[in-house]
Design a protein around this motif. Sequence first.
Motif, PDB file in Angstrom:
ATOM      1  N   ARG A  83       1.653  -5.899   4.278  1.00 58.90           N
ATOM      2  CA  ARG A  83       0.656  -6.830   4.628  1.00 58.90           C
ATOM      3  C   ARG A  83      -0.711  -6.397   4.440  1.00 58.90           C
ATOM      4  N   ILE A  84      -1.106  -5.016   3.862  1.00 59.51           N
ATOM      5  CA  ILE A  84      -2.360  -4.535   3.776  1.00 59.51           C
ATOM      6  C   ILE A  84      -2.767  -4.745   2.414  1.00 59.51           C
ATOM      7  N   ARG A  85      -3.853  -5.368   2.071  1.00 54.68           N
ATOM      8  CA  ARG A  85      -4.432  -5.767   0.715  1.00 54.68           C
ATOM      9  C   ARG A  85      -5.239  -4.521   0.316  1.00 54.68           C
ATOM     10  N   SER A  86      -6.121  -3.978   1.318  1.00 53.74           N
ATOM     11  CA  SER A  86      -6.930  -2.813   0.824  1.00 53.74           C
ATOM     12  C   SER A  86      -7.473  -2.151   2.024  1.00 53.74           C
ATOM     13  N   PHE A  87      -7.901  -0.917   1.831  1.00 52.07           N
ATOM     14  CA  PHE A  87      -8.322  -0.072   2.987  1.00 52.07           C
ATOM     15  C   PHE A  87      -9.354   0.989   2.503  1.00 52.07           C
TER      16      PHE A  87
ATOM     17  N   VAL B 159       0.677  -1.160  -0.015  1.00 53.72           N
ATOM     18  CA  VAL B 159      -0.024   0.057   0.154  1.00 53.72           C
ATOM     19  C   VAL B 159       0.911   1.251   0.048  1.00 53.72           C
ATOM     20  N   ASP B 160       0.388   2.200  -0.727  1.00 58.71           N
ATOM     21  CA  ASP B 160       1.211   3.510  -0.829  1.00 58.71           C
ATOM     22  C   ASP B 160       0.965   4.377   0.308  1.00 58.71           C
ATOM     23  N   PRO B 161       2.360   4.636   1.171  1.00 60.10           N
ATOM     24  CA  PRO B 161       1.943   5.632   2.290  1.00 60.10           C
ATOM     25  C   PRO B 161       1.334   6.754   2.242  1.00 60.10           C
ATOM     26  N   GLY B 162       1.528   7.252   0.896  1.00 59.21           N
ATOM     27  CA  GLY B 162       0.956   8.507   0.615  1.00 59.21           C
ATOM     28  C   GLY B 162      -0.758   8.424   0.372  1.00 59.21           C
ATOM     29  N   ALA B 163      -1.264   7.157   0.073  1.00 60.18           N
ATOM     30  CA  ALA B 163      -2.657   7.070   0.033  1.00 60.18           C
ATOM     31  C   ALA B 163      -3.060   6.650   1.361  1.00 60.18           C
ATOM     32  N   ILE B 164      -2.734   5.863   2.347  1.00 51.10           N
ATOM     33  CA  ILE B 164      -3.366   5.905   3.488  1.00 51.10           C
ATOM     34  C   ILE B 164      -2.966   7.010   4.453  1.00 51.10           C
ATOM     35  N   ARG B 165      -2.096   7.862   4.163  1.00 54.41           N
ATOM     36  CA  ARG B 165      -1.690   8.852   5.054  1.00 54.41           C
ATOM     37  C   ARG B 165      -3.121   9.739   5.247  1.00 54.41           C
TER      38      ARG B 165
ATOM     39  N   PHE C 259      -0.103   6.982  12.770  1.00 57.22           N
ATOM     40  CA  PHE C 259       1.149   7.368  12.234  1.00 57.22           C
ATOM     41  C   PHE C 259       1.461   6.503  11.124  1.00 57.22           C
ATOM     42  N   VAL C 260       1.965   7.156   9.835  1.00 59.66           N
ATOM     43  CA  VAL C 260       2.396   6.407   8.509  1.00 59.66           C
ATOM     44  C   VAL C 260       3.724   6.765   8.254  1.00 59.66           C
ATOM     45  N   GLY C 261       4.317   5.787   7.989  1.00 54.16           N
ATOM     46  CA  GLY C 261       5.910   5.670   8.087  1.00 54.16           C
ATOM     47  C   GLY C 261       6.080   5.280   6.588  1.00 54.16           C
ATOM     48  N   ARG C 262       7.528   5.216   6.079  1.00 57.56           N
ATOM     49  CA  ARG C 262       7.496   4.931   4.634  1.00 57.56           C
ATOM     50  C   ARG C 262       7.232   3.417   4.533  1.00 57.56           C
ATOM     51  N   THR C 263       7.412   2.436   5.374  1.00 55.35           N
ATOM     52  CA  THR C 263       6.855   1.168   5.300  1.00 55.35           C
ATOM     53  C   THR C 263       5.940   0.681   6.141  1.00 55.35           C
ATOM     54  N   SER C 264       5.336   1.422   6.942  1.00 54.74           N
ATOM     55  CA  SER C 264       4.432   0.957   7.980  1.00 54.74           C
ATOM     56  C   SER C 264       3.597   1.887   8.533  1.00 54.74           C
ATOM     57  N   VAL C 265       2.502   1.438   9.122  1.00 61.51           N
ATOM     58  CA  VAL C 265       1.438   2.115   9.733  1.00 61.51           C
ATOM     59  C   VAL C 265       1.156   1.869  11.261  1.00 61.51           C
TER      60      VAL C 265
END
Length: 152
Positions: A145-149, A91-97, A120-126
């Motif tokens: 590990r996230i398929r969708s949100f 998942v792109d960090p910018g999208a989940i941010r 918190f959203v990091g480069r590779t984790s949330v």
Amino acid sequence: MDYRNYPYSFPYNVEGPIMDERIFPGGGGGGGGMPGFPPGFPPGSPSGFPPGFPPGQGQPGGGQQDGPPSSPPPSFTPQMQQQASFGAFAVDPGAIRGCLRRFTFVWLENGRSFWFFPTFVGRTSVAGWRWRGFRWVFYGTDLNRIRSFQCH
């Protein structure tokens, strides 16, 4: 080598756990955090959770980690949108941010799904708060590990 006097030393010395001001500005001793983790890291978090999540991102002076929401998540379960699958992508960090501090429904690659309140959203984790049926529990995962949100 005497690691007690080495700058950026291992966060334990012979007298017990310490929080080095040079590593984690603002201290951290006695603040309810876990030894070896930044100040404000919630007690009772998974012991294998990686250090490095900033304490209260965006708060002056590095305040406490954002707390859980004051209410339960929505009572419905959203339907996952079907997406074209071209391989395994994180998942792109910018999208989940865009979902920070909003109720977010998450589907993991392993088939599990749950309500989540990211703080918190990091480069590779949330990281944030996961709803466990009757209470919020601090939780973090790798973005791959996230398929969708879906944010709500």
